[in-house]
Design a protein around this motif. Sequence first.
Motif, PDB file in Angstrom:
ATOM      1  N   LYS A  73       0.818  -1.180  -0.048  1.00 31.97           N
ATOM      2  CA  LYS A  73       0.135  -0.236  -0.141  1.00 31.97           C
ATOM      3  C   LYS A  73       0.927   1.377   0.143  1.00 31.97           C
ATOM      4  N   ASN A  74       0.467   2.650  -0.499  1.00 33.95           N
ATOM      5  CA  ASN A  74       0.915   3.379  -0.475  1.00 33.95           C
ATOM      6  C   ASN A  74       0.911   3.987   0.310  1.00 33.95           C
ATOM      7  N   ARG A  75       1.351   5.286   1.125  1.00 35.19           N
ATOM      8  CA  ARG A  75       1.094   5.844   2.503  1.00 35.19           C
ATOM      9  C   ARG A  75       0.751   7.236   1.769  1.00 35.19           C
ATOM     10  N   ARG A  76       0.601   8.038   2.188  1.00 36.93           N
ATOM     11  CA  ARG A  76      -0.113   9.870   2.027  1.00 36.93           C
ATOM     12  C   ARG A  76       0.799  10.680   3.197  1.00 36.93           C
ATOM     13  N   CYS A  77       1.323  11.470   2.973  1.00 33.99           N
ATOM     14  CA  CYS A  77       1.979  12.024   4.167  1.00 33.99           C
ATOM     15  C   CYS A  77       0.344  13.120   4.897  1.00 33.99           C
ATOM     16  N   PRO A  78      -0.063  12.727   6.461  1.00 35.01           N
ATOM     17  CA  PRO A  78      -1.417  13.856   6.541  1.00 35.01           C
ATOM     18  C   PRO A  78      -1.175  15.151   6.795  1.00 35.01           C
ATOM     19  N   GLU A  79       0.661  15.600   6.230  1.00 35.52           N
ATOM     20  CA  GLU A  79       0.538  17.031   7.118  1.00 35.52           C
ATOM     21  C   GLU A  79       0.529  17.909   5.519  1.00 35.52           C
ATOM     22  N   CYS A  80       1.283  16.884   4.390  1.00 37.70           N
ATOM     23  CA  CYS A  80       1.315  18.276   3.081  1.00 37.70           C
ATOM     24  C   CYS A  80       1.115  16.793   2.372  1.00 37.70           C
ATOM     25  N   GLY A  81       0.091  15.793   2.343  1.00 43.72           N
ATOM     26  CA  GLY A  81      -0.283  15.438   1.310  1.00 43.72           C
ATOM     27  C   GLY A  81       0.765  14.617   0.306  1.00 43.72           C
ATOM     28  N   SER A  82       1.722  14.350   0.653  1.00 45.51           N
ATOM     29  CA  SER A  82       2.245  14.041  -0.816  1.00 45.51           C
ATOM     30  C   SER A  82       2.572  12.181  -0.587  1.00 45.51           C
ATOM     31  N   VAL A  83       2.473  11.684  -1.454  1.00 45.27           N
ATOM     32  CA  VAL A  83       2.195  10.220  -1.202  1.00 45.27           C
ATOM     33  C   VAL A  83       3.461   9.555  -2.091  1.00 45.27           C
ATOM     34  N   TYR A  84       4.360   9.034  -1.468  1.00 46.23           N
ATOM     35  CA  TYR A  84       5.451   7.118  -1.058  1.00 46.23           C
ATOM     36  C   TYR A  84       4.941   5.824  -1.472  1.00 46.23           C
ATOM     37  N   ALA A  85       6.054   5.214  -2.429  1.00 49.41           N
ATOM     38  CA  ALA A  85       5.410   4.270  -2.912  1.00 49.41           C
ATOM     39  C   ALA A  85       6.924   3.440  -2.526  1.00 49.41           C
ATOM     40  N   LEU A  86       6.589   1.864  -1.935  1.00 43.81           N
ATOM     41  CA  LEU A  86       7.980   1.663  -1.626  1.00 43.81           C
ATOM     42  C   LEU A  86       8.406   0.224  -2.965  1.00 43.81           C
ATOM     43  N   ASP A  87       9.783   0.930  -3.501  1.00 43.48           N
ATOM     44  CA  ASP A  87      10.295   0.575  -4.808  1.00 43.48           C
ATOM     45  C   ASP A  87      10.833  -0.598  -3.742  1.00 43.48           C
ATOM     46  N   TYR A  88      10.265  -1.744  -3.462  1.00 46.38           N
ATOM     47  CA  TYR A  88      11.394  -3.290  -3.204  1.00 46.38           C
ATOM     48  C   TYR A  88      11.625  -3.732  -4.333  1.00 46.38           C
ATOM     49  N   GLN A  89      13.085  -4.346  -3.801  1.00 49.81           N
ATOM     50  CA  GLN A  89      14.414  -4.972  -4.326  1.00 49.81           C
ATOM     51  C   GLN A  89      14.321  -5.922  -3.973  1.00 49.81           C
ATOM     52  N   GLY A  90      13.874  -6.663  -3.041  1.00 50.52           N
ATOM     53  CA  GLY A  90      14.801  -7.267  -2.409  1.00 50.52           C
ATOM     54  C   GLY A  90      14.078  -8.812  -2.202  1.00 50.52           C
ATOM     55  N   SER A  91      14.085 -10.310  -2.288  1.00 55.17           N
ATOM     56  CA  SER A  91      13.705 -11.531  -2.577  1.00 55.17           C
ATOM     57  C   SER A  91      12.215 -11.568  -2.369  1.00 55.17           C
ATOM     58  N   GLY A  92      11.450 -12.375  -3.213  1.00 55.65           N
ATOM     59  CA  GLY A  92       9.755 -12.954  -3.280  1.00 55.65           C
ATOM     60  C   GLY A  92       9.187 -13.430  -1.935  1.00 55.65           C
TER      61      GLY A  92
END
Length: 154
Positions: free
Chosen positions: A129-148
């Motif tokens: 799930k992406n997360r949104r900063c509650p203060e500024c509204g910026s959205v962050y997504a995890l770029d997962y590069q680990g093993s499955g």
Amino acid sequence: MFAAALRPASLVARRVVFKPARTAISARALSISAARRSEHATPQIYGEGAKAGEIPTDENQSTGLERLQVLGAIEGVEVFDLAPLDSSRVGTLADPIKVYSLEPERIVGCTGSPAESHELLWFTLNRDKNRRCPECGSVYALDYQGSGDHAEHH
């Protein structure tokens, strides 16, 4: 009256003092895990230490993650990415700010866009799930590069 209050306490104390203690014997099985077989050598997380009469260097005495960082510095590799995230723009649902990670979960701090526009807020990103900063509204997504299969090992 004081003697009457002490009498029950002294009887209990005598029972505890003269009662033989039971000793419990516990047995624990020791198990040995099989060595992993792969083409890669296991990294040495312990230094060899200093020889007698010498003062050890960081390379000789460091262990664990500190040793990984010291050996990376010797090779000229930055082991831990300490660079700040892109704060030149606000991440949106269509174009979130990507956060590189080798783990399925990572803690991220947001200071707003432009940088330092609000207090530092920490939140946890996961790969589902992406997360949104509650203060500024910026959205962050995890770029997962680990093993499955990482999540199944915990």
